[in-house]
Design an enzyme around this catalytic site. Sequence first.
Site, mmCIF file in Angstrom:
data_model
loop_
_atom_site.group_PDB
_atom_site.id
_atom_site.type_symbol
_atom_site.label_atom_id
_atom_site.label_comp_id
_atom_site.label_asym_id
_atom_site.label_seq_id
_atom_site.Cartn_x
_atom_site.Cartn_y
_atom_site.Cartn_z
ATOM 1 N N ARG A 1 22.585 9.480 123.864
ATOM 2 C CA ARG A 1 23.005 10.727 123.220
ATOM 3 C C ARG A 1 24.125 11.390 124.013
ATOM 4 N NH1 ARG A 1 17.574 13.759 122.957
ATOM 5 N NH2 ARG A 1 18.669 15.399 121.840
ATOM 6 N N ARG B 1 29.564 18.093 114.930
ATOM 7 C CA ARG B 1 29.391 17.197 116.077
ATOM 8 C C ARG B 1 30.522 16.175 116.149
ATOM 9 N NH1 ARG B 1 23.551 17.761 116.688
ATOM 10 N NH2 ARG B 1 22.794 16.728 118.537
ATOM 11 N N ARG C 1 11.179 17.982 128.754
ATOM 12 C CA ARG C 1 10.963 18.760 127.524
ATOM 13 C C ARG C 1 9.803 18.214 126.685
ATOM 14 N NH1 ARG C 1 15.880 19.983 123.379
ATOM 15 N NH2 ARG C 1 15.820 17.779 122.846
ATOM 16 N N ARG D 1 9.705 14.381 122.244
ATOM 17 C CA ARG D 1 10.517 13.942 121.108
ATOM 18 C C ARG D 1 10.905 12.493 121.333
ATOM 19 N NH1 ARG D 1 15.441 18.068 119.706
ATOM 20 N NH2 ARG D 1 16.581 16.130 119.460
ATOM 21 N N LYS E 1 20.916 24.956 123.249
ATOM 22 C CA LYS E 1 21.464 25.523 122.005
ATOM 23 C C LYS E 1 20.363 26.088 121.112
ATOM 24 C CE LYS E 1 23.314 21.644 120.525
ATOM 25 N NZ LYS E 1 23.007 20.705 121.621
#
Length: 225
Positions: free
Chosen positions: A169, A90, A127, A158, A15
């Site tokens: 998540r 969300r 990532r 992260r 996104k």
Amino acid sequence: MAANLVLFGPPGAGKGTQAKRIEQVRRIPQISTGDILREAVQAGTELGLQAKAVMERGELVSDALMVGIVRERLARDDAAGGFILDGFPRTVAQAVALDEILTGRDPLVIIELGVPDQELVERLSRRRVCLRCGATFGAGAGDMPAACTRCGAALVQRSDDREDVVRERLRVYHEQTQPLVAFYEDRPSFRRVEGNQPPDAVHAALGVAIDEALAAVRRQPPPGG
Ligand code: AMP
């Protein structure tokens, strides 16, 4: 007509990357609630203090807090001609609040970016993000640069991209965010785009989906008319 876009999909679907490209092409601001929260955490503001622990567990910050942030952000001048919401809504409660915030403005174009869970776990574990400018690397195929190719700062993982947090998540996504599909799917401006393809192909598919959805909205009679 303003392009008032909502881009939603699971964590790691791309996104943020895609929203940045749409921002460049269509000259409308990307509004990433995750980025807003991470900046607040870094700056140590009251909002950041409230959000930090929740984010590190992979859970969602409260609807009331998020709706307040987005209400304020959408009232700024730069959002009057369109925007890309990345990571909001969300929950269905946030989606209901968003409709209320946008009363009297052009209809939303809603795009779901879909990617299978297993691919997401792999993408997010690869990532890395730049400590200084927030650029993202390595979610796709190819080699990881040694440092940020934009500003030269160090790349880090992260804290919510650790595998255990990623799984939480994803669980939260399926439980709380996926119901948005049922909430939005009857609207003529809802589209689903396959996110499990190379970034350029996703970008092209998004462009087509957004243009189609805007055309569908234009064909709608105005409310009450
Ligand atoms: P993101 O960068 O969009 O993956 O967001 C990172 C984290 O910020 C999420 O895992 C949530 O903890 C929090 N967050 C971002 N946007 C929202 C939202 N709309 N509602 C609740 N929590 C959010």
